[in-house]
Scaffold this motif. Sequence first.
Motif, PDB file in Angstrom:
ATOM      1  N   MET A 205       0.832  -1.211   0.000  1.00 29.10           N
ATOM      2  CA  MET A 205       0.000   0.000   0.000  1.00 29.10           C
ATOM      3  C   MET A 205       0.863   1.256   0.000  1.00 29.10           C
ATOM      4  O   MET A 205       0.547   2.248  -0.663  1.00 29.10           O
ATOM      5  N   LEU A 206       1.979   1.238   0.743  1.00 25.07           N
ATOM      6  CA  LEU A 206       2.889   2.391   0.738  1.00 25.07           C
ATOM      7  C   LEU A 206       3.501   2.562  -0.645  1.00 25.07           C
ATOM      8  O   LEU A 206       3.728   3.674  -1.113  1.00 25.07           O
ATOM      9  N   SER A 207       3.754   1.420  -1.319  1.00 28.55           N
ATOM     10  CA  SER A 207       4.346   1.466  -2.655  1.00 28.55           C
ATOM     11  C   SER A 207       3.403   2.136  -3.653  1.00 28.55           C
ATOM     12  O   SER A 207       3.806   3.029  -4.400  1.00 28.55           O
ATOM     13  N   ILE A 208       2.117   1.716  -3.640  1.00 26.80           N
ATOM     14  CA  ILE A 208       1.168   2.303  -4.594  1.00 26.80           C
ATOM     15  C   ILE A 208       0.872   3.751  -4.207  1.00 26.80           C
ATOM     16  O   ILE A 208       0.647   4.606  -5.065  1.00 26.80           O
ATOM     17  N   THR A 209       0.936   4.066  -2.890  1.00 27.20           N
ATOM     18  CA  THR A 209       0.744   5.451  -2.463  1.00 27.20           C
ATOM     19  C   THR A 209       1.887   6.331  -2.958  1.00 27.20           C
ATOM     20  O   THR A 209       1.677   7.497  -3.306  1.00 27.20           O
ATOM     21  N   HIS A 210       3.095   5.757  -3.019  1.00 27.50           N
ATOM     22  CA  HIS A 210       4.238   6.506  -3.549  1.00 27.50           C
ATOM     23  C   HIS A 210       3.964   6.914  -4.995  1.00 27.50           C
ATOM     24  O   HIS A 210       4.202   8.053  -5.396  1.00 27.50           O
ATOM     25  N   ARG A 211       3.422   5.974  -5.776  1.00 26.53           N
ATOM     26  CA  ARG A 211       3.088   6.265  -7.176  1.00 26.53           C
ATOM     27  C   ARG A 211       1.977   7.297  -7.269  1.00 26.53           C
ATOM     28  O   ARG A 211       2.050   8.224  -8.076  1.00 26.53           O
ATOM     29  N   LEU A 212       0.919   7.106  -6.448  1.00 26.21           N
ATOM     30  CA  LEU A 212      -0.230   8.016  -6.515  1.00 26.21           C
ATOM     31  C   LEU A 212       0.180   9.435  -6.114  1.00 26.21           C
ATOM     32  O   LEU A 212      -0.212  10.403  -6.772  1.00 26.21           O
ATOM     33  N   THR A 213       0.984   9.565  -5.037  1.00 31.51           N
ATOM     34  CA  THR A 213       1.420  10.905  -4.637  1.00 31.51           C
ATOM     35  C   THR A 213       2.343  11.491  -5.713  1.00 31.51           C
ATOM     36  O   THR A 213       2.296  12.686  -5.986  1.00 31.51           O
ATOM     37  N   GLY A 214       3.149  10.633  -6.342  1.00 29.67           N
ATOM     38  CA  GLY A 214       4.022  11.101  -7.429  1.00 29.67           C
ATOM     39  C   GLY A 214       3.206  11.671  -8.581  1.00 29.67           C
ATOM     40  O   GLY A 214       3.504  12.751  -9.100  1.00 29.67           O
ATOM     41  N   LEU A 215       2.146  10.942  -8.969  1.00 28.89           N
ATOM     42  CA  LEU A 215       1.266  11.427 -10.041  1.00 28.89           C
ATOM     43  C   LEU A 215       0.596  12.739  -9.636  1.00 28.89           C
ATOM     44  O   LEU A 215       0.527  13.685 -10.433  1.00 28.89           O
TER      45      LEU A 215
ATOM     46  N   ARG B 197      13.435   6.543   1.762  1.00 31.64           N
ATOM     47  CA  ARG B 197      13.391   5.099   2.048  1.00 31.64           C
ATOM     48  C   ARG B 197      13.847   4.311   0.814  1.00 31.64           C
ATOM     49  O   ARG B 197      14.615   3.365   0.911  1.00 31.64           O
ATOM     50  N   HIS B 198      13.375   4.752  -0.360  1.00 33.55           N
ATOM     51  CA  HIS B 198      13.769   4.089  -1.604  1.00 33.55           C
ATOM     52  C   HIS B 198      15.265   4.244  -1.879  1.00 33.55           C
ATOM     53  O   HIS B 198      15.923   3.296  -2.321  1.00 33.55           O
ATOM     54  N   LEU B 199      15.793   5.465  -1.630  1.00 35.49           N
ATOM     55  CA  LEU B 199      17.224   5.703  -1.871  1.00 35.49           C
ATOM     56  C   LEU B 199      18.053   4.816  -0.942  1.00 35.49           C
ATOM     57  O   LEU B 199      19.111   4.302  -1.334  1.00 35.49           O
ATOM     58  N   PHE B 200      17.556   4.623   0.295  1.00 34.57           N
ATOM     59  CA  PHE B 200      18.261   3.748   1.226  1.00 34.57           C
ATOM     60  C   PHE B 200      18.236   2.308   0.721  1.00 34.57           C
ATOM     61  O   PHE B 200      19.258   1.605   0.757  1.00 34.57           O
TER      62      PHE B 200
ATOM     63  N   PHE C 123      15.871  -4.491   3.554  1.00 35.20           N
ATOM     64  CA  PHE C 123      14.841  -5.319   2.935  1.00 35.20           C
ATOM     65  C   PHE C 123      14.273  -6.394   3.869  1.00 35.20           C
ATOM     66  O   PHE C 123      13.346  -7.092   3.490  1.00 35.20           O
ATOM     67  N   GLU C 124      14.862  -6.570   5.083  1.00 36.44           N
ATOM     68  CA  GLU C 124      14.314  -7.556   6.001  1.00 36.44           C
ATOM     69  C   GLU C 124      12.890  -7.122   6.354  1.00 36.44           C
ATOM     70  O   GLU C 124      12.615  -5.932   6.486  1.00 36.44           O
ATOM     71  N   MET C 125      11.997  -8.120   6.517  1.00 32.20           N
ATOM     72  CA  MET C 125      10.582  -7.838   6.802  1.00 32.20           C
ATOM     73  C   MET C 125      10.412  -6.814   7.920  1.00 32.20           C
ATOM     74  O   MET C 125       9.677  -5.838   7.784  1.00 32.20           O
ATOM     75  N   LYS C 126      11.133  -7.069   9.043  1.00 32.05           N
ATOM     76  CA  LYS C 126      10.983  -6.203  10.206  1.00 32.05           C
ATOM     77  C   LYS C 126      11.394  -4.766   9.873  1.00 32.05           C
ATOM     78  O   LYS C 126      10.695  -3.811  10.220  1.00 32.05           O
TER      79      LYS C 126
ATOM     80  N   ALA D 155       9.187  -1.379   9.784  1.00 31.78           N
ATOM     81  CA  ALA D 155       9.553  -0.274  10.677  1.00 31.78           C
ATOM     82  C   ALA D 155       9.739   1.015   9.886  1.00 31.78           C
ATOM     83  O   ALA D 155       9.208   2.073  10.265  1.00 31.78           O
ATOM     84  N   SER D 156      10.460   0.943   8.753  1.00 33.31           N
ATOM     85  CA  SER D 156      10.682   2.158   7.958  1.00 33.31           C
ATOM     86  C   SER D 156       9.368   2.634   7.348  1.00 33.31           C
ATOM     87  O   SER D 156       9.155   3.839   7.186  1.00 33.31           O
ATOM     88  N   GLY D 157       8.472   1.691   7.044  1.00 29.26           N
ATOM     89  CA  GLY D 157       7.160   2.061   6.513  1.00 29.26           C
ATOM     90  C   GLY D 157       6.348   2.865   7.514  1.00 29.26           C
ATOM     91  O   GLY D 157       5.799   3.920   7.185  1.00 29.26           O
TER      92      GLY D 157
END
Lengths: 133, 126
Positions: A28-38, A93-96, A103-106, A110-112
């Motif tokens: 959901m954060l991923s698709i929100t990144h796209r939506l906010t970008g648009l 977060r993406h640049l990191f 990329f670990e689940m936890k 947490a970063s999300g």
Amino acid sequence: MSVKPASSNRPLSPFMIGPYYRAQLTSMLSITHRLTGLALAFGTVFLAAWVTAAAAGPDAFAVFADLANSIVGKLLLVAYTWAMLYHLCNGIRHLFWDTGRGFEMKTAYASGYAVIGASVVLTAAVWAFALLV
Amino acid sequence: MSLRSPLSQARGLGSAKEGVGHWWVQRLTAIALVPLSLWFVVSVARFSLFDYATMVAWIKAPLVAVALVLFFVAMIHHAALGVQVVIEDYVGNEGTKLVSIVLAKFALYAVAAASVFAVLKIAFGA
């Protein structure tokens, strides 16, 4: 040699969200990144109108300022501020991630949560500063 | 007409010489936009930039004008690259895809040109 690949009739993403794929925080954060970008891409028209109105003179700027200061204008500005700060925080977060870490689940969760918290707190701080100081 | 198959013609040519270009410029503009967008948001909150005199005085400062031009150029370049990827991902028909990308890029760079022109016009004191 123009044979249509078999894949051309397959459904395109994001068809699977809902019926086939359970949404989680990360997707959901991923698709929100796209939506906010648009939204921000469309928002560049607003920023262009702002500086263009100022360049055109006080009368044109007054029309723009009245629209921006209306209730609808203010709500759009708050939404715009949040979209920009969310895209900024999640972009960091993406640049990191680009360094191959986090990329670990936890860590990804947490970063999300940190991105959601930071975007809301920063938006509130910016508007509190703008309205009170 | 060549008797070589399309595959053998393409083999060994690599990635049309621009493999990571899009990816890299997206990151480059993203890094630039971290300080630029923070500065922009804080400035808009700090000064009453919906007041004509305040706004014009703000842009007339050389550093502000330069930073604003950088902000608009980096942001709109970043937006053009991002919108292109979104269109490529979600538009299936090749013709619609191509036309959408061309229109989106034309529109965004028109917005960029108008913004930069407006900033410079104010900065140079028209």
